[in-house]
Design a protein around this motif. Structure first.
Motif, short mmCIF file in Angstrom:
data_model
loop_
_atom_site.label_atom_id
_atom_site.label_comp_id
_atom_site.label_asym_id
_atom_site.label_seq_id
_atom_site.Cartn_x
_atom_site.Cartn_y
_atom_site.Cartn_z
N LYS A 1 -72.82 -50.01 37.17
CA LYS A 1 -73.21 -51.24 37.85
C LYS A 1 -74.57 -51.37 37.69
O LYS A 1 -75.40 -52.36 37.82
N GLU A 2 -75.49 -50.30 37.90
CA GLU A 2 -76.99 -50.23 37.76
C GLU A 2 -77.36 -50.76 36.48
O GLU A 2 -78.24 -51.45 36.30
N GLU A 3 -76.79 -50.28 35.49
CA GLU A 3 -77.22 -50.62 34.06
C GLU A 3 -76.88 -52.12 33.86
O GLU A 3 -77.81 -52.66 33.20
N ILE A 4 -75.72 -52.66 34.44
CA ILE A 4 -75.53 -54.01 34.24
C ILE A 4 -76.75 -54.87 35.21
O ILE A 4 -77.34 -55.71 34.62
N GLU A 5 -77.02 -54.31 36.13
CA GLU A 5 -78.21 -54.85 36.91
C GLU A 5 -79.46 -54.99 35.97
O GLU A 5 -80.15 -56.04 36.24
N PHE A 6 -79.85 -53.73 35.49
CA PHE A 6 -81.18 -53.60 34.79
C PHE A 6 -80.85 -54.45 33.69
O PHE A 6 -82.14 -54.98 33.26
N SER A 7 -79.98 -54.62 32.98
CA SER A 7 -79.61 -55.55 31.83
C SER A 7 -79.91 -56.94 32.12
O SER A 7 -80.62 -57.89 31.49
N GLY A 8 -79.50 -57.35 33.34
CA GLY A 8 -79.90 -58.81 33.80
C GLY A 8 -81.45 -58.65 34.29
O GLY A 8 -81.98 -59.89 33.95
N ASP A 9 -81.99 -57.59 34.55
CA ASP A 9 -83.48 -57.80 35.00
C ASP A 9 -84.26 -57.94 33.51
O ASP A 9 -85.26 -58.64 33.42
N VAL A 10 -83.82 -57.17 32.53
CA VAL A 10 -84.40 -57.37 31.22
C VAL A 10 -84.67 -58.72 30.71
O VAL A 10 -85.51 -59.30 30.34
N GLN A 11 -83.25 -59.27 30.82
CA GLN A 11 -83.45 -60.81 30.45
C GLN A 11 -84.09 -61.53 31.41
O GLN A 11 -84.94 -62.37 30.66
N LYS A 12 -84.03 -61.28 32.71
CA LYS A 12 -85.08 -62.05 33.64
C LYS A 12 -86.41 -61.84 33.04
O LYS A 12 -87.43 -62.82 32.84
N TYR A 13 -86.95 -60.71 32.88
CA TYR A 13 -88.46 -60.22 32.71
C TYR A 13 -88.86 -60.93 31.29
O TYR A 13 -89.97 -61.26 31.25
N PHE A 14 -87.93 -60.82 30.21
CA PHE A 14 -88.16 -61.45 28.97
C PHE A 14 -88.58 -63.00 29.10
O PHE A 14 -89.76 -63.25 28.68
N LEU A 15 -87.76 -63.67 29.79
CA LEU A 15 -87.83 -65.11 29.86
C LEU A 15 -89.23 -65.27 30.72
O LEU A 15 -89.93 -66.29 30.36
N GLN A 16 -89.44 -64.57 31.46
CA GLN A 16 -90.64 -64.68 32.63
C GLN A 16 -92.02 -64.34 31.83
O GLN A 16 -93.17 -65.00 32.14
N TYR A 17 -92.12 -63.43 30.88
CA TYR A 17 -93.20 -62.79 30.49
C TYR A 17 -93.29 -62.92 29.05
O TYR A 17 -94.40 -62.92 28.50
N SER A 18 -92.35 -63.84 28.27
CA SER A 18 -92.77 -63.79 26.73
C SER A 18 -93.22 -65.38 26.33
O SER A 18 -93.34 -65.54 25.07
#
Length: 135
Positions: A56-73
């Motif tokens: 569940k934690e990995e799923i959450e972090f994967s979602g965070d990766v997507q969010k951070y990518f969109l925010q910072y790229s």
């Protein structure tokens, strides 16, 4: 637990500055990818979930990766953003399909390298310590 420390670090990093600089954002993205590249092995082994909480934690972090990518790229070159976007999407899919650790870890590490290049993040010191000052 490691998760609490990582979450606290990520929370502080992202909330101290609502508009983090590109390099600060890249660091958050890199740290999250690095966490996945190491910790996923405690969630999935040989394509099977071995810890529901870790998964569940990995799923959450994967979602965070997507969010951070969109925010910072947003300031990266279009070609770099497209390549990294594909990797981020693939990583999320691999995690959701319980892919083997080696595949997920390799892709996360490749993505880290591309984020470093795309963001221009300096990962080596620009000024080396003066040995005379250390005596």
């Amino acid at each position: 637990m490691i998760r609490n420390s990582v979450l606290a670090l990520l929370f502080l990093t992202t909330t101290l500055s609502v508009k983090a600089s590109d390099t600060e954002g890249a660091r958050v993205l890199i740290h999250t990818l690095n966490y996945i590249s190491h910790d996923y092995q405690f969630a999935v082994k040989e394509g099977k979930i071995i810890s529901n909480d870790e998964y569940k934690e990995e799923i959450e972090f994967s979602g965070d990766v997507q969010k951070y990518f969109l925010q910072y790229s947003t300031s990266w070159k279009k070609e770099d953003s497209l390549n990294i976007s594909k990797k981020v999407t693939t990583l999320d899919s691999l995690i959701k399909h319980e892919a083997d650790f080696s595949i997920v870890s390799t892709l996360a590490k490749q993505t880290i390298s591309e984020v470093i290049a795309a963001s221009g993040l300096k990962i080596i010191p620009t000024k080396y310590p003066n040995l005379q000052n250390g005596k």
